[in-house]
Design an enzyme around this catalytic site. Structure first.
Site, PDB file in Angstrom:
ATOM      1  CB  THR A   2      51.178  50.636  19.088  1.00  0.00           C
ATOM      2  OG1 THR A   2      51.883  51.809  19.495  1.00  0.00           O
ATOM      3  CG2 THR A   2      52.173  49.536  18.755  1.00  0.00           C
ATOM      4  CE  LYS A   4      49.186  52.632  22.427  1.00  0.00           C
ATOM      5  NZ  LYS A   4      50.413  53.344  22.032  1.00  0.00           N
ATOM      6  CG  HIS A  16      46.360  27.773  53.972  1.00  0.00           C
ATOM      7  ND1 HIS A  16      45.806  26.571  53.616  1.00  0.00           N
ATOM      8  CD2 HIS A  16      47.503  27.889  53.240  1.00  0.00           C
ATOM      9  CE1 HIS A  16      46.585  25.970  52.729  1.00  0.00           C
ATOM     10  NE2 HIS A  16      47.612  26.756  52.478  1.00  0.00           N
ATOM     11  CD  GLN A  56      44.203  18.648  45.384  1.00  0.00           C
ATOM     12  OE1 GLN A  56      43.432  18.821  46.342  1.00  0.00           O
ATOM     13  NE2 GLN A  56      45.510  18.793  45.492  1.00  0.00           N
ATOM     14  NE  ARG A 100      40.285  21.574  54.112  1.00  0.00           N
ATOM     15  CZ  ARG A 100      41.225  21.479  53.173  1.00  0.00           C
ATOM     16  NH1 ARG A 100      42.484  21.792  53.470  1.00  0.00           N
ATOM     17  NH2 ARG A 100      40.930  21.050  51.957  1.00  0.00           N
TER      18      ARG A 100
END
Length: 315
Positions: free
Chosen positions: A61, A13, A264, A236, A180
């Site tokens: 269920t 469920k 971005h 990264q 940035r």
């Protein structure tokens, strides 16, 4: 085997919404409320229900759904959702002989206590943003897997980020930069070392506190010191440092998986060189999340593997 075919099945469920209130006096910290979205999936020996009209082995269920509410009622003391998931998993694998495995996934709606005049309110709450989640697998043998995580943890810094020295060829338009905005929405999953229900500590393990600890460490590593920050040469590298810090700080976490899309903020330049309407000077951006970069990795201790998905003391 079923009629010369191999049959693998599970049922359960999903989207079982349950809320539990523990009404403590103000002197004891006030009321506690949780709101959980629960999914239960069981592996059960009920092949006859698939290949014939015999439903005698099926755990309905609807019964699974009702069990969630019964077990919530039985929790007379505040319980973290990881522990509640273990309770559900052990119930299904012990009560029903035909059930060999139960997977319980819970996502918590983040009700946070409000403060009035600088004091925590005894029974007032507001909805937060990022969500605490867990996935627990319990087998009839007692084998156990506990993953916890964060969903929708949005982080951004307006400087101290760059990206340069990447592969360039005739497909490349992106210029190198050392300045940035970097923004992401972190999804994190980490695994606890408990591999059998017998390994669960007799004193309740504070999964909720560990969740808060991990969230704090992820943010501190992402941002760096409050006055100067920390430079990020790539998503990264930042991801790796965040994962490494979690494993370094918390020996009770065996592995962590981070997914960090690069959301971005594009510089806005409007008009022509001769008659610019908006000339970008590190100030006006177009925020966009489509398309976005996708960066993910798993960091593990030796002999530890995190199953892809899809919580000791405070700091």
């Amino acid at each position: 085997m079923a009629e010369n075919f191999q049959l693998q099945s599970r049922h359960g469920k999903s989207r079982v919404r349950v809320s539990r209130v523990w009404r403590r006096p103000a002197a004891a910290g006030g009321h506690v409320i949780v709101e959980w979205n629960v999914a239960v999936s069981i592996v059960s020996d009920c092949r006859p229900s698939y290949i014939s009209s015999d439903n005698s082995a099926i755990v309905a269920t609807d019964s699974i759904k009702n069990t969630v509410y019964v077990k919530a009622k039985e929790c007379t003391e505040v319980v973290p959702m990881e522990e509640f998931a273990v309770i559900l998993g052990r119930h299904f694998t012990s009560l029903y002989p035909q059930v060999s495995e139960a997977t319980v996934t819970i996502v918590e709606r983040p009700w946070e206590r409000v403060a009035v005049d600088g004091k925590p309110h005894s029974h007032g709450f507001k909805v937060g943003v990022e969500k605490h989640s867990t996935e627990v697998i319990v087998k009839k043998s007692g084998s156990l897997l506990i993953n916890s995580g964060i969903q929708g943890y949005s982080l951004l810094k307006t400087t101290q980020s760059g990206f340069e020295g990447f592969v360039t060829d005739h497909y490349t338009l992106l210029p190198d930069t050392r300045e940035r905005i970097v923004a992401t929405e972190v999804t994190a999953w980490w695994r606890y070392p408990f591999e059998h229900v017998s390994q669960l500590p007799s004193k309740p393990f504070c999964f909720t506190q560990r969740y808060q600890d991990v969230k704090k460490v992820l943010a501190e590593t992402f941002f760096g010191p409050a006055d100067v920050g920390v430079y990020s040469p790539s998503v990264q590298n930042t991801l790796y440092l965040m994962a490494k810090e979690v494993l370094t700080r918390f020996p009770d976490i065996s592995s962590i998986q981070l997914r960090m899309p690069n959301l971005h903020f594009l510089p806005v330049n409007l008009g022509s060189k001769e008659t610019p309407l908006v000339k970008f000077a590190d100030d006006v951006y177009l925020p966009t999340d489509e398309p976005h970069g996708t960066i993910e990795a798993t960091l593990s201790r030796p002999m530890s593997k995190l199953r892809p998905a899809c919580d000791v003391s405070p700091l």
